[in-house]
Structure formats: structure tokens, C-alpha cells
Design an enzyme around this catalytic site. Structure first.
Site, PDB file in Angstrom:
ATOM      1  N   ASN A  63       0.668  -0.762   0.197  1.00 34.34           N
ATOM      2  CA  ASN A  63      -0.187   0.009   0.128  1.00 34.34           C
ATOM      3  C   ASN A  63       0.601   1.442  -0.220  1.00 34.34           C
ATOM      4  O   ASN A  63       2.177   1.557   0.593  1.00 34.34           O
ATOM      5  CB  ASN A  63      -1.116  -0.692   0.938  1.00 34.34           C
ATOM      6  CG  ASN A  63      -0.858  -0.137   2.569  1.00 34.34           C
ATOM      7  OD1 ASN A  63       0.272  -0.863   2.366  1.00 34.34           O
ATOM      8  ND2 ASN A  63      -0.918   0.796   3.830  1.00 34.34           N
ATOM      9  N   GLU A  65       0.132   4.926   0.542  1.00 36.59           N
ATOM     10  CA  GLU A  65      -0.393   5.869   1.080  1.00 36.59           C
ATOM     11  C   GLU A  65      -0.293   7.754   0.543  1.00 36.59           C
ATOM     12  O   GLU A  65       0.957   7.896   0.177  1.00 36.59           O
ATOM     13  CB  GLU A  65      -0.908   6.084   2.394  1.00 36.59           C
ATOM     14  CG  GLU A  65      -0.740   4.799   2.782  1.00 36.59           C
ATOM     15  CD  GLU A  65      -1.749   4.663   4.494  1.00 36.59           C
ATOM     16  OE1 GLU A  65      -0.981   6.111   5.105  1.00 36.59           O
ATOM     17  OE2 GLU A  65      -2.340   3.302   4.886  1.00 36.59           O
ATOM     18  N   CYS A  74      -4.354   0.401  -2.478  1.00 35.14           N
ATOM     19  CA  CYS A  74      -3.900  -1.174  -1.085  1.00 35.14           C
ATOM     20  C   CYS A  74      -2.941  -1.782  -2.271  1.00 35.14           C
ATOM     21  O   CYS A  74      -2.984  -1.649  -3.692  1.00 35.14           O
ATOM     22  CB  CYS A  74      -5.084  -1.689  -1.386  1.00 35.14           C
ATOM     23  SG  CYS A  74      -6.424  -0.793  -0.526  1.00 35.14           S
ATOM     24  N   GLU A  76      -2.510  -5.192  -3.193  1.00 44.16           N
ATOM     25  CA  GLU A  76      -3.789  -6.229  -4.099  1.00 44.16           C
ATOM     26  C   GLU A  76      -3.855  -5.899  -4.752  1.00 44.16           C
ATOM     27  O   GLU A  76      -3.001  -5.857  -6.636  1.00 44.16           O
ATOM     28  CB  GLU A  76      -4.454  -5.938  -3.341  1.00 44.16           C
ATOM     29  CG  GLU A  76      -5.337  -6.906  -2.079  1.00 44.16           C
ATOM     30  CD  GLU A  76      -5.461  -6.371  -0.986  1.00 44.16           C
ATOM     31  OE1 GLU A  76      -4.871  -4.976  -0.683  1.00 44.16           O
ATOM     32  OE2 GLU A  76      -6.378  -6.451   0.543  1.00 44.16           O
ATOM     33  N   CYS A 113     -10.452  -4.919   0.456  1.00 54.48           N
ATOM     34  CA  CYS A 113     -11.105  -4.095   0.792  1.00 54.48           C
ATOM     35  C   CYS A 113     -11.996  -4.245  -0.794  1.00 54.48           C
ATOM     36  O   CYS A 113     -12.099  -4.904  -1.375  1.00 54.48           O
ATOM     37  CB  CYS A 113     -10.573  -2.569   0.759  1.00 54.48           C
ATOM     38  SG  CYS A 113      -9.744  -1.923  -0.826  1.00 54.48           S
ATOM     39  N   CYS A 116     -10.390  -3.717  -3.295  1.00 52.57           N
ATOM     40  CA  CYS A 116      -9.480  -4.418  -4.284  1.00 52.57           C
ATOM     41  C   CYS A 116     -10.283  -5.712  -4.728  1.00 52.57           C
ATOM     42  O   CYS A 116      -9.939  -6.478  -6.297  1.00 52.57           O
ATOM     43  CB  CYS A 116      -8.673  -4.648  -3.906  1.00 52.57           C
ATOM     44  SG  CYS A 116      -7.829  -4.053  -2.994  1.00 52.57           S
TER      45      CYS A 116
HETATM   46  N1  THU Z   1      -5.480  -2.029   3.233  1.00 51.90           N
HETATM   47  C1  THU Z   1      -4.665  -2.171   1.983  1.00 51.90           C
HETATM   48  O1  THU Z   1      -3.404  -1.986   1.270  1.00 51.90           O
HETATM   49  N2  THU Z   1      -5.496  -3.777   1.603  1.00 51.90           N
HETATM   50  C2  THU Z   1      -5.901  -4.252   2.719  1.00 51.90           C
HETATM   51  O2  THU Z   1      -6.057  -5.421   1.928  1.00 51.90           O
HETATM   52  C3  THU Z   1      -7.032  -3.821   3.020  1.00 51.90           C
HETATM   53  C4  THU Z   1      -6.362  -2.221   3.374  1.00 51.90           C
HETATM   54  C5  THU Z   1      -4.236  -0.356   2.943  1.00 51.90           C
HETATM   55  C6  THU Z   1      -5.736   0.900   2.559  1.00 51.90           C
HETATM   56  C7  THU Z   1      -4.218   1.872   3.659  1.00 51.90           C
HETATM   57  O3  THU Z   1      -3.199   2.473   3.020  1.00 51.90           O
HETATM   58  C8  THU Z   1      -4.540   1.241   4.414  1.00 51.90           C
HETATM   59  O4  THU Z   1      -4.226   0.016   4.702  1.00 51.90           O
HETATM   60  C9  THU Z   1      -5.426   1.145   6.267  1.00 51.90           C
HETATM   61  O5  THU Z   1      -6.604   0.998   5.554  1.00 51.90           O
END
Ligand code: THU
Length: 165
Positions: A63, A65, A74, A76, A113, A116
Site C-alpha cells: 500500500n 498512501e 492498496c 492488492e 477491501c 480490491c
Molecule cells: N489496505 C490494503 O492495502 N489492503 C487491504 O487489504 C486492506 C487495507 C491499506 C489501505 C490503507 O493504506 C491502509 O491499509 C489502511 O486502511
């Protein structure tokens, strides 16, 4: 006529990562290593994903941000964007996901999520292959075979009824 139906799915649960088959375990280790490279200064929740392609190649994502929150991506989607871009014809067969906080690997396994899930569904329909999904926590891993378990009654390219490449 009114009919009530039921959708269920099965999954396999593992208490220890070592109980996974060697290829799945390798994929989980790749996801964990990818999580170390996440850029998550806001949530401090680092997620790593690793995609295994038919050829055996493993592609990672994490991920990433952003100060403008919706601009983040994310793990995935990061991994799948990478594999689709750089290995277009090599189809994903498995995807492992792992997550960590400042205390290390999370006990609970991460679960993709909604966005994804939709992107994984698109990749399954693009390639015609199911993707084994490995959700890995510190002491609990579950495996589902294909995104339909996590995204039943999905909207996909068939709904659009347009000519597809
Ligand atoms: N996140 C992911 O990268 N994958 C997931 O399966 C769940 C959430 C990330 C998004 C964000 O950067 C952080 O986790 C918190 O939500």
C-alpha cells in the site's frame, strides 16, 4: 414465483504458516516482505501482496498512501497493476496478502477491501483463470479459491455486453 436461494463458500484455515504448501508459504513470505516496503505514514498499517503468475514469477505490491487520502492505493491493486503492466500475458494463479503494524505482523489476517475485490474479479474475468486468495495473519491463514467467494453476485464485463478484446 418467489424463491429463496443461498450462496455459501468454503475456505481452508491454517493455524501455522508452516502448514501451508511450500509454494503458498513462499508467496506469503513475499507478501510479508512487500509489507516492509509499504508507504503508510498515515494509517501505520502496512500491507503487502504477492501475485504468483502461471510462469512461476512472483510480483509484489504494497500500500502506498498519500496526504490526499483517496489518492492512496492498496497492496492488492498495486501488485495486480504491476503484474498486468509488466507480465500482461502471464496469468495470476494466486495472491497472498499480509499486514503489519508497528507491533509486527497482525494476528488477524487482512481481507481485501471492496475496490480490491472488484479489481481481482476483473483480473479473473480478463484472464479466464480463478485466483487462489491467501489471507495471512500471524497465526491464522485462510485460503479461498477464487474471488466469487469474497464477491458473490459480482458485476463484471459480462454485464456490459460489449465486444471485448
Ligand atoms: N489496505 C490494503 O492495502 N489492503 C487491504 O487489504 C486492506 C487495507 C491499506 C489501505 C490503507 O493504506 C491502509 O491499509 C489502511 O486502511
Amino acid at each position: 414465483m418467489i424463491r429463496t436461494d443461498n450462496i455459501s463458500f468454503s475456505y481452508t484455515e491454517y493455524e501455522k504458516t508452516e502448514e501451508l504448501g511450500s509454494e503458498d508459504m513462499e508467496l506469503v513470505f513475499n507478501a510479508r516482505e512487500a509489507a516492509l516496503n509499504a508507504y503508510a505514514p498515515y494509517s501505520k498499517f502496512k500491507v503487502g501482496a504477492a501475485v504468483r503468475l502461471e510462469s512461476g514469477v512472483i510480483v509484489r505490491g504494497a500500500n502506498v498512501e498519500n496526504a490526499v487520502f483517496p489518492a492512496g492505493i492498496c497492496a492488492e491493486r498495486s501488485a495486480l497493476s504491476n503484474s498486468i503492466t509488466n507480465h500482461t500475458k502471464d496469468k495470476p494463479i494466486a495472491l497472498a496478502i499480509a499486514s503489519m503494524t508497528e507491533d509486527g505482523l497482525t494476528e488477524d489476517f487482512p481481507s481485501p477491501c471492496g475496490s480490491c475485490r472488484q479489481v481481482i474479479a476483473e483480473e479473473e474475468s480478463r484472464t479466464g483463470n480463478k485466483i487462489k486468495i491467501i489471507l495471512s495473519g500471524k497465526n491464522k491463514t485462510i485460503i479461498v479459491n477464487g474471488i466469487s467467494s469474497l464477491l458473490p453476485l459480482q458485476f463484471n464485463r459480462k454485464n456490459l455486453r460489449i465486444g471485448l478484446p
